[in-house]
Design an enzyme around this catalytic site. Sequence first.
Site, PDB file in Angstrom:
ATOM      1  N   PHE A  27      35.554  39.301  44.550  1.00  0.00           N
ATOM      2  CA  PHE A  27      34.535  40.403  44.989  1.00  0.00           C
ATOM      3  C   PHE A  27      34.351  40.227  46.525  1.00  0.00           C
ATOM      4  O   PHE A  27      33.512  41.237  47.012  1.00  0.00           O
ATOM      5  CB  PHE A  27      33.575  40.689  43.973  1.00  0.00           C
ATOM      6  CG  PHE A  27      33.815  40.983  42.556  1.00  0.00           C
ATOM      7  CD1 PHE A  27      35.191  41.667  42.290  1.00  0.00           C
ATOM      8  CD2 PHE A  27      33.045  40.767  41.622  1.00  0.00           C
ATOM      9  CE1 PHE A  27      35.642  41.867  41.106  1.00  0.00           C
ATOM     10  CE2 PHE A  27      33.396  41.157  40.294  1.00  0.00           C
ATOM     11  CZ  PHE A  27      34.632  41.671  40.180  1.00  0.00           C
TER      12      PHE A  27
ATOM     13  N   PRO B  86      33.299  35.779  37.051  1.00  0.00           N
ATOM     14  CA  PRO B  86      33.125  35.394  38.251  1.00  0.00           C
ATOM     15  C   PRO B  86      33.718  36.339  39.286  1.00  0.00           C
ATOM     16  O   PRO B  86      34.303  37.141  39.370  1.00  0.00           O
ATOM     17  CB  PRO B  86      33.996  33.947  38.308  1.00  0.00           C
ATOM     18  CG  PRO B  86      34.010  33.778  36.674  1.00  0.00           C
ATOM     19  CD  PRO B  86      34.104  35.262  35.986  1.00  0.00           C
ATOM     20  N   CYS B  87      32.671  36.266  40.488  1.00  0.00           N
ATOM     21  CA  CYS B  87      32.769  37.426  41.568  1.00  0.00           C
ATOM     22  C   CYS B  87      33.666  36.587  42.824  1.00  0.00           C
ATOM     23  O   CYS B  87      33.594  37.118  43.664  1.00  0.00           O
ATOM     24  CB  CYS B  87      31.213  37.731  41.778  1.00  0.00           C
ATOM     25  SG  CYS B  87      30.431  36.296  42.456  1.00  0.00           S
ATOM     26  N   GLN B  88      34.488  35.558  42.433  1.00  0.00           N
ATOM     27  CA  GLN B  88      34.987  35.120  43.918  1.00  0.00           C
ATOM     28  C   GLN B  88      35.852  36.089  44.719  1.00  0.00           C
ATOM     29  O   GLN B  88      35.464  36.620  45.873  1.00  0.00           O
ATOM     30  CB  GLN B  88      36.115  33.979  43.505  1.00  0.00           C
ATOM     31  CG  GLN B  88      35.605  32.799  43.023  1.00  0.00           C
ATOM     32  CD  GLN B  88      35.264  32.549  41.359  1.00  0.00           C
ATOM     33  OE1 GLN B  88      35.106  33.662  40.844  1.00  0.00           O
ATOM     34  NE2 GLN B  88      35.177  31.547  40.924  1.00  0.00           N
TER      35      GLN B  88
END
Length: 345
Positions: free
Chosen positions: A85, A81-83
Amino acid sequence: MAKSNTFIDLFCGAGGMSYGFEMAGFKSVLAIDNWQDALDTYNHNNPGSKTLCADLSAIDVEKTAKDFGIKHVDLIIGGPPCQGFSVAGKRIVDDIRNKLYKSFVAFVKYFSPKVFVMENVPNILTIGDGIVRESILADFRSLGYNVEYKVLTASDFGVPQNRRRAIFVGTKQGEFSFPTPVSEKKVTAGEALSDLSEFSVGDGSNYECKCQSAYQEWARTNSKGVFNHETTVHNEKTRHIISLVPDGGNYKDLPQEYQGTRKVHIAWTRLNSQKPSFTIDTGHRHHFHYCYNRIPTVRECARIQSFPDNYVFLNSRTSQYKQVGNAVPPLLAKAIAEEVKIAIK
């Protein structure tokens, strides 16, 4: 390729990426996610598979390897998951929310597979003027990997959807080349969905008409009937407003009095039957079938994502929509996997 080429799928969800790699001849030895609903679907469609429901930010890689008897693996795949980023200008290594990404790195470090494949949102390459991208490259290069990256569009590989994903591929030896787009005409939403009923059908029901495209013939392979095709019945006003939007249209096609009824720019958007779908989401109710006055069913969304009809989704309908929307399109994953096969020969 020998069937002994194995992989671990991290953040596996309902199994879209795994399924693509399985279609290319790889074998899953473990799939990990923190959402049991998605793992229920994964297990249902992969009998005998090994899965683990766990928080990857807190997992002990060595203990996991021992618990599952995994001494060696050829490939590690997944999409953290890219939170974290999204924090522009802040090094990825300093953001506590990137523990999930760091767990992917930890698995690669421990197992030292021949290849890893990591997918994410396209803007991961440009956030913070490339700081995130460069941090990712540095992490894996420090482990001895040659790393290539590219944004791929799913519709270039037989998926009836213009979903774009950033793909990082690391190799210990040899070179990896990203797949080239297939030369055939792109699969449209109409070619993907035109054989499915306007109305709900019970799980396992027979198809009501013959295949109308090569894609539908592929989707029905080994299928025992139609599953996950429960339609949503909207209220009369909603159905009326949808009916005013043409195939491929959106809120701009509505009379002025209706254009502001939903305060989002994607409101009242219909699929275009003559083009691949836009990126489907996880169940928001703003996107509609190209001719029926309702949102797509879970099965229709699965078709758009390139899941075959024999891939059945479990648990609540809300959960099913989320499982499908979060998945990596299997045919996109398969195209990548076929190139990985070449790289590890």
